[in-house]
Design a protein around this motif. Structure first.
Motif, mmCIF file in Angstrom:
data_model
loop_
_atom_site.group_PDB
_atom_site.id
_atom_site.type_symbol
_atom_site.label_atom_id
_atom_site.label_comp_id
_atom_site.label_asym_id
_atom_site.label_seq_id
_atom_site.Cartn_x
_atom_site.Cartn_y
_atom_site.Cartn_z
ATOM 1 N N SER A 140 0.851 -1.190 0.000
ATOM 2 C CA SER A 140 0.000 0.000 0.000
ATOM 3 C C SER A 140 0.887 1.240 0.000
ATOM 4 O O SER A 140 1.972 1.248 0.599
ATOM 5 C CB SER A 140 -0.900 0.011 1.239
ATOM 6 N N ASP A 160 -0.598 4.064 1.040
ATOM 7 C CA ASP A 160 -1.345 4.910 1.969
ATOM 8 C C ASP A 160 -0.389 5.581 2.956
ATOM 9 O O ASP A 160 0.520 4.941 3.492
ATOM 10 C CB ASP A 160 -2.370 4.056 2.729
ATOM 11 N N HIS A 174 -0.586 6.538 5.988
ATOM 12 C CA HIS A 174 -0.503 6.000 7.347
ATOM 13 C C HIS A 174 -0.025 4.550 7.366
ATOM 14 O O HIS A 174 0.742 4.142 8.249
ATOM 15 C CB HIS A 174 -1.867 6.084 8.038
ATOM 16 N N LEU A 175 -0.476 3.763 6.395
ATOM 17 C CA LEU A 175 -0.196 2.322 6.407
ATOM 18 C C LEU A 175 1.191 1.987 5.853
ATOM 19 O O LEU A 175 1.889 1.118 6.389
ATOM 20 C CB LEU A 175 -1.273 1.588 5.609
ATOM 21 N N LEU A 177 -6.383 2.247 10.770
ATOM 22 C CA LEU A 177 -5.467 1.270 10.179
ATOM 23 C C LEU A 177 -6.173 -0.047 9.860
ATOM 24 O O LEU A 177 -5.839 -0.703 8.867
ATOM 25 C CB LEU A 177 -4.282 1.023 11.108
ATOM 26 N N ARG A 212 -7.832 0.578 6.621
ATOM 27 C CA ARG A 212 -6.852 0.659 5.535
ATOM 28 C C ARG A 212 -6.301 -0.733 5.193
ATOM 29 O O ARG A 212 -6.047 -1.028 4.021
ATOM 30 C CB ARG A 212 -5.706 1.597 5.927
ATOM 31 N N CYS A 213 -6.095 -1.566 6.186
ATOM 32 C CA CYS A 213 -5.623 -2.937 5.912
ATOM 33 C C CYS A 213 -6.626 -3.684 5.045
ATOM 34 O O CYS A 213 -6.257 -4.324 4.042
ATOM 35 C CB CYS A 213 -5.386 -3.696 7.216
ATOM 36 N N PHE A 227 -4.361 -7.094 9.435
ATOM 37 C CA PHE A 227 -2.966 -6.790 9.750
ATOM 38 C C PHE A 227 -2.234 -8.055 10.198
ATOM 39 O O PHE A 227 -1.095 -8.303 9.801
ATOM 40 C CB PHE A 227 -2.935 -5.730 10.860
#
Length: 260
Positions: free
Chosen positions: A155, A157, A159-160, A191, A194-195, A203
């Motif tokens: 990713s 992203d 944050h990720l 998160l 997003r995962c 995660f």
């Protein structure tokens, strides 16, 4: 860190035959330049883990999987550890039944056995009609292989991505997702979303897949299961063995023997 070894693709403008198979041994920290070509390419690693980087995606696949690249896809091949891999190049006219997007393919035991046969047989390019027919059967089986996206998706992203990059370099870090969220300046709930949205998995599953991929070259290199389990953050070897068998269907020692 930049790669220490730079490799060149074998063909730039045309294939020597409609189907062409080659094997290659690549040292650790090696990379091909970013490039594209007018034919398709199937990449399979006999040992180690080959990585394929696209503009917006990153594919990693252990030896149970291969990566298919349709024609005209810009990509870069690289490996962090020593690897022994093959490429099957497929002329555009023979790509009609293969996926039209880059993806990892789950390989049947028959397909893996055929690729192993080619590895043992291949010393120089074989232009014979018999060899081309054999390669066509491999292509036929690839058209039926289940698509699995990427074994270890990535990713970009904001944050990720830093969390994933940290774990790539520190796979034994056992901090929770909540702890990583605090370090990333976001929330655990963000998160988690997003995962699922970016990776298509939890995660925990992503981290286990990463650890499987990190363990494989260590097993092939002769490191003990106890040492690998400690390096990957497990309190005891039995927990690591159970995870590895659950994720791959084989124990670490069975994997080591099969890769020898």
């Amino acid at each position: 860190m930049p790669p220490r070894h730079f490799l060149e693709p074998p063909f730039r403008s045309a294939l020597p035959s409609p189907l062409y198979f080659r094997v290659a041994h690549t040292p650790a920290d090696a990379a091909y330049p970013r490039h594209s070509h007018s034919w398709g390419e199937f990449v399979y690693s006999y040992s180690g883990v080959m990585e394929i980087s696209l503009a917006d995606r990153h594919y990693l696949a252990p030896p149970q999987y291969g990566i298919w690249l349709p024609p005209d896809i810009e990509h870069q091949g690289l490996n962090r550890h020593e690897a022994y891999h093959c490429s099957l190049y497929v002329s555009r006219a023979l790509c009609d039944r293969l996926p039209d997007t880059t993806c990892a393919l789950s390989l049947s035991p028959l397909l893996r056995a055929m690729l192993e046969h080619l590895r043992q047989k291949e010393t120089v390019a074989d232009p014979s009609a018999e060899h081309q027919r054999f390669l066509q059967v491999v292509v036929d089986l690839l058209t039926e292989a289940p698509r699995v996206g990427s074994y270890l998706p990535w990713s970009t992203d904001a944050h990720l991505a830093p969390v994933l990059a940290h774990l790539q370099d520190n796979p034994g870090d056992n901090r929770s997702l909540a702890e990583f969220a605090r370090l990333a300046g976001t929330t655990e709930r963000t998160l988690i979303r997003r995962c699922q949205g970016e990776l298509g998995m939890t995660f925990s599953e992503w981290k286990q897949r990463l650890r499987v991929l990190k363990a494989m070259p260590l097993l092939e290199g002769g490191e003990t299961v106890d040492a690998i389990s400690a390096r990957l953050g497990y309190g005891n070897a039995s927990a690591f063995i159970a995870m590895f068998k659950r994720m791959t269907g084989t124990t670490p020692d069975e994997y080591r023997r099969s890769a020898a």
